[in-house]
Design a protein around this motif. Structure first.
Motif, PDB file in Angstrom:
ATOM      1  N   CYS A 162     -18.370 -52.142  66.237  1.00 24.94           N
ATOM      2  CA  CYS A 162     -19.159 -51.371  65.150  1.00 24.94           C
ATOM      3  C   CYS A 162     -20.773 -51.765  65.508  1.00 24.94           C
ATOM      4  O   CYS A 162     -20.889 -52.721  66.493  1.00 24.94           O
ATOM      5  N   GLU A 163     -21.600 -51.136  64.894  1.00 29.56           N
ATOM      6  CA  GLU A 163     -22.890 -51.562  65.155  1.00 29.56           C
ATOM      7  C   GLU A 163     -23.853 -51.819  63.893  1.00 29.56           C
ATOM      8  O   GLU A 163     -23.501 -50.630  62.777  1.00 29.56           O
ATOM      9  N   ILE A 164     -24.520 -52.740  63.477  1.00 30.72           N
ATOM     10  CA  ILE A 164     -24.885 -53.042  62.092  1.00 30.72           C
ATOM     11  C   ILE A 164     -26.740 -53.251  62.431  1.00 30.72           C
ATOM     12  O   ILE A 164     -26.798 -54.171  63.248  1.00 30.72           O
ATOM     13  N   ARG A 165     -27.377 -52.497  61.625  1.00 28.90           N
ATOM     14  CA  ARG A 165     -28.674 -52.624  61.636  1.00 28.90           C
ATOM     15  C   ARG A 165     -29.443 -52.779  60.345  1.00 28.90           C
ATOM     16  O   ARG A 165     -28.894 -52.545  59.312  1.00 28.90           O
ATOM     17  N   ARG A 166     -30.383 -53.779  60.338  1.00 27.18           N
ATOM     18  CA  ARG A 166     -31.005 -54.109  59.096  1.00 27.18           C
ATOM     19  C   ARG A 166     -31.667 -52.969  58.558  1.00 27.18           C
ATOM     20  O   ARG A 166     -32.203 -52.052  58.867  1.00 27.18           O
ATOM     21  N   LEU A 206     -25.500 -61.883  63.440  1.00 24.19           N
ATOM     22  CA  LEU A 206     -26.101 -60.974  63.617  1.00 24.19           C
ATOM     23  C   LEU A 206     -27.436 -61.111  63.995  1.00 24.19           C
ATOM     24  O   LEU A 206     -28.188 -61.741  63.211  1.00 24.19           O
ATOM     25  N   ALA A 207     -27.854 -60.909  65.123  1.00 24.35           N
ATOM     26  CA  ALA A 207     -29.344 -61.259  65.552  1.00 24.35           C
ATOM     27  C   ALA A 207     -30.276 -60.129  65.467  1.00 24.35           C
ATOM     28  O   ALA A 207     -29.862 -58.928  65.291  1.00 24.35           O
ATOM     29  N   GLY A 257     -32.625 -63.079  69.600  1.00 20.10           N
ATOM     30  CA  GLY A 257     -33.593 -63.038  68.450  1.00 20.10           C
ATOM     31  C   GLY A 257     -32.877 -63.821  67.026  1.00 20.10           C
ATOM     32  O   GLY A 257     -31.784 -64.359  67.199  1.00 20.10           O
ATOM     33  N   GLY A 258     -33.614 -64.130  65.964  1.00 17.85           N
ATOM     34  CA  GLY A 258     -33.374 -64.996  64.870  1.00 17.85           C
ATOM     35  C   GLY A 258     -32.055 -63.997  64.294  1.00 17.85           C
ATOM     36  O   GLY A 258     -31.983 -63.044  64.134  1.00 17.85           O
ATOM     37  N   VAL A 259     -31.111 -65.001  63.972  1.00 17.57           N
ATOM     38  CA  VAL A 259     -30.019 -64.430  62.977  1.00 17.57           C
ATOM     39  C   VAL A 259     -30.311 -64.066  61.402  1.00 17.57           C
ATOM     40  O   VAL A 259     -30.945 -65.084  60.892  1.00 17.57           O
ATOM     41  N   SER A 308     -17.739 -52.577  75.301  1.00 21.89           N
ATOM     42  CA  SER A 308     -18.866 -51.799  75.437  1.00 21.89           C
ATOM     43  C   SER A 308     -19.798 -52.384  76.400  1.00 21.89           C
ATOM     44  O   SER A 308     -19.746 -53.695  76.475  1.00 21.89           O
ATOM     45  N   SER A 309     -20.619 -51.586  76.992  1.00 21.94           N
ATOM     46  CA  SER A 309     -21.532 -52.347  77.954  1.00 21.94           C
ATOM     47  C   SER A 309     -22.777 -52.748  77.306  1.00 21.94           C
ATOM     48  O   SER A 309     -23.372 -53.481  77.983  1.00 21.94           O
ATOM     49  N   GLN A 310     -22.904 -52.492  76.103  1.00 22.37           N
ATOM     50  CA  GLN A 310     -23.804 -53.154  75.396  1.00 22.37           C
ATOM     51  C   GLN A 310     -23.650 -54.493  74.999  1.00 22.37           C
ATOM     52  O   GLN A 310     -22.591 -55.053  74.957  1.00 22.37           O
ATOM     53  N   PRO A 311     -24.690 -55.251  74.742  1.00 22.51           N
ATOM     54  CA  PRO A 311     -24.659 -56.758  74.578  1.00 22.51           C
ATOM     55  C   PRO A 311     -24.218 -56.706  72.963  1.00 22.51           C
ATOM     56  O   PRO A 311     -24.224 -55.933  72.101  1.00 22.51           O
ATOM     57  N   CYS A 312     -23.547 -57.968  72.910  1.00 23.73           N
ATOM     58  CA  CYS A 312     -22.661 -58.525  71.646  1.00 23.73           C
ATOM     59  C   CYS A 312     -23.690 -59.278  70.836  1.00 23.73           C
ATOM     60  O   CYS A 312     -24.178 -60.172  71.156  1.00 23.73           O
ATOM     61  N   ALA A 313     -23.688 -58.856  69.388  1.00 21.43           N
ATOM     62  CA  ALA A 313     -24.244 -59.829  68.527  1.00 21.43           C
ATOM     63  C   ALA A 313     -23.658 -61.199  68.444  1.00 21.43           C
ATOM     64  O   ALA A 313     -24.467 -62.029  68.238  1.00 21.43           O
ATOM     65  N   SER A 314     -22.366 -61.419  68.653  1.00 21.21           N
ATOM     66  CA  SER A 314     -21.787 -62.989  68.512  1.00 21.21           C
ATOM     67  C   SER A 314     -22.105 -63.633  69.931  1.00 21.21           C
ATOM     68  O   SER A 314     -21.614 -64.538  69.891  1.00 21.21           O
ATOM     69  N   SER A 315     -22.343 -62.753  71.093  1.00 22.29           N
ATOM     70  CA  SER A 315     -22.125 -63.526  72.140  1.00 22.29           C
ATOM     71  C   SER A 315     -23.439 -64.475  72.235  1.00 22.29           C
ATOM     72  O   SER A 315     -23.134 -65.647  72.778  1.00 22.29           O
ATOM     73  N   SER A 316     -24.602 -64.029  72.089  1.00 23.80           N
ATOM     74  CA  SER A 316     -25.693 -64.923  72.295  1.00 23.80           C
ATOM     75  C   SER A 316     -26.829 -64.712  71.377  1.00 23.80           C
ATOM     76  O   SER A 316     -27.950 -63.892  71.466  1.00 23.80           O
ATOM     77  N   PRO A 317     -26.523 -65.082  69.804  1.00 20.85           N
ATOM     78  CA  PRO A 317     -27.509 -64.708  68.857  1.00 20.85           C
ATOM     79  C   PRO A 317     -28.722 -65.399  69.029  1.00 20.85           C
ATOM     80  O   PRO A 317     -30.004 -64.918  68.684  1.00 20.85           O
ATOM     81  N   ASP A 318     -28.973 -66.467  69.916  1.00 19.94           N
ATOM     82  CA  ASP A 318     -30.160 -67.316  69.712  1.00 19.94           C
ATOM     83  C   ASP A 318     -31.077 -66.347  70.712  1.00 19.94           C
ATOM     84  O   ASP A 318     -32.190 -66.387  70.758  1.00 19.94           O
ATOM     85  N   ALA A 319     -30.429 -65.987  71.937  1.00 17.06           N
ATOM     86  CA  ALA A 319     -31.203 -65.304  72.939  1.00 17.06           C
ATOM     87  C   ALA A 319     -31.714 -63.804  72.376  1.00 17.06           C
ATOM     88  O   ALA A 319     -32.850 -63.693  72.772  1.00 17.06           O
TER      89      ALA A 319
END
Length: 478
Positions: free
Chosen positions: A62-66, A39-40, A21-23, A8-19
């Motif tokens: 997949c996409e996971i939202r709080r 998951l950031a 936001g908080g995990v 996907s062209s979207q950013p990945c949660a596992s690629s840069s969680p620090d950048a």
């Protein structure tokens, strides 16, 4: 698709969680050989391994939202982004969004076979729950049984653990002492009449007392009444009441009849305080060391040739010292057995300890078979590796002892530190062994990414048996 590239062209949660936001949550794979997916806050798309094979290829699947559909902060919403279905808690999901909670199982494909199984977990959920705990308390249970009002500067008595105002109990204690004929007798608890052994201020209940007053201001006492209570209050710290019999741990010493008539040897800290042994006698006020093994005392003597402290843990042991001074346990008690603290080169080992390889019994069994296959006794193998240790041929970074650079075969260590030393030597014995000399069932195992630091090996026997853990942690790096 190359490893590390997302579908996907979207950013990945596992690629840069620090950048991003908080995990706030993570996906934990059922197979610890694969990394967790963090998951950031600002990145909902999950980009990770989908299948156990595939050369490390990752995809945004997949996409996971709080927050779930009901707004519960302890849940989340997952939506399938892949072209195939996924399985959430046993339910096949195509493109719709469903709620998940901590512990939900998610399969990254339409079937378990050939796809990774993840468990959803919210990071720090327990800490959030702790801040929301409310204590329900009947105010009647927060009242002093002497004045029948809400506690003021509450104190707790032991052993019955009843609570009173500091001023109320202090005045009760004063009057009880004044009226008692036996001054050594403890006062009785005003509520249950149990003999009070100690009393102290209860800071936890004091905080509850203040919270109650904030909620119910009508329970607040007048300034005059508070001033009177505080003038009575005498409990500032923990107070022991009555005469408590304390069992002495001091050594009993042999004494002649003349000494028995003039000297109370029970007052001596150690044998050398009361008599001369080994040409030494303690001077008055000499510092002493408490033995970690038996609890007895020995004089602190940095000038003696026999060490008094284990170099591996810096704890004191008295067995070797008293033996060098000609004092044995048949004469003086307590004294440690000499075997508890010996020179490494003077020790003998006949069996592999259960604690070797972090307590992994599968690795212990393999090591035992390797030793048996070598045709040598365990002591002979240990002696060979001690020579290599003395020659500094081994990397000592894994040796979990203090002062590792100063330890040699002539170092005195306690039993616990010696077990760690044996574990260290047998680790190097195993890692230096060619693969073709390992037992057949061990030769073809892959090494765990986390090596000897793996925690899963301690609670999952299948994982402990499947992968080799006598290796350095690599965490996926070659």
């Amino acid at each position: 698709m190359d490893a590390g590239e997302c579908s996907s062209s979207q950013p990945c949660a596992s690629s840069s969680p620090d950048a991003a936001g908080g995990v706030w949550a993570k996906l934990v794979p059922s197979d610890s050989a694969f990394p967790e997916v963090e998951l950031a806050e600002d990145d909902a798309v999950v980009c990770s391994r989908v299948t156990p094979d595939g050369g490390g290829e990752v995809a945004a699947w997949c996409e996971i939202r709080r927050g779930g559909g009901d707004g519960d902060a302890s849940s989340a919403t997952i939506r399938n982004l892949s072209s195939d279905a996924i399985i959430v808690d046993g339910r096949v999901i195509q493109q719709e969004a469903v709620d998940i909670k901590p512990g939900s199982e998610i399969v990254s494909g339409p079937q378990k076979d050939g796809h990774l199984l993840y468990t959803f977990d919210i990071t720090g959920l327990n800490d959030q729950d702790k801040t929301n705990i409310k204590i329900v308390l009947d105010i009647e249970n927060a009242k002093c049984s002497i004045c029948l009002n809400l506690w003021h500067d509450v104190v707790t008595v032991a052993p019955c653990l009843h609570n009173f105002c500091n001023g109320c109990f202090s005045e009760w204690l004063r009057r009880s002492s004044a009226n008692s004929r036996d001054k050594s007798q403890s006062a009785a608890c005003p509520q249950c009449r149990t003999a009070v052994q100690s009393v102290g201020r209860n800071h936890f209940l004091h905080n509850i007392e203040e919270a109650i007053l904030q909620a119910f201001s009508s329970l607040q006492r007048s300034d005059e009444e508070i001033a009177l209570l505080e003038s009575y209050a005498s409990v500032k710290t923990n107070i022991v009441l009555g005469k408590q019999k304390i069992q002495s741990r001091k050594r009993r010493l042999p004494r002649s009849n003349d000494e028995a008539n003039h000297t109370n040897h029970a007052d001596f800290l150690c044998p050398q305080c009361g008599a001369e042994f080994g040409g030494f006698r303690c001077s008055p006020g000499a510092p002493h060391l408490p033995c970690n093994g038996c609890g007895g005392m020995m004089p602190a003597r940095p000038d003696t040739s026999i060490p008094q402290k284990c170099l591996g843990c810096d704890r004191a042991f008295c067995g070797a010292y008293w033996c060098s001074q000609g004092v044995n346990s048949s004469q003086h008690n307590p004294i440690c057995d000499q075997e508890t603290f010996k020179m490494i080169s003077q020790r003998h080992i006949s069996s592999v300890p259960d604690t070797v390889h972090g307590g992994n019994q599968y690795e212990k069994d393999i090591t035992e078979r390797c030793i048996q296959q070598s045709g040598k006794a365990l002591q002979a193998i240990i002696s060979e590796w001690i020579v290599k240790f003395d020659n500094k041929e081994l990397d000592r970074s894994r040796l979990q002892l203090n002062h590792v650079d100063a330890i040699t075969s002539r170092t005195y260590v306690c039993n616990q530190c010696y077990s760690k030393f044996i574990d260290f030597l047998l680790y190097w014995f195993r890692v230096s062994m060619p693969r073709n000399l390992l037992p057949p069932d061990a030769a073809n195992r892959e090494s765990c990414w986390y090596g000897f630091m793996c925690r899963t090996q301690h609670h999952r026997p299948d994982h402990a048996k499947k992968l080799n853990h006598v290796c350095r942690p690599t965490r996926g790096n070659p």
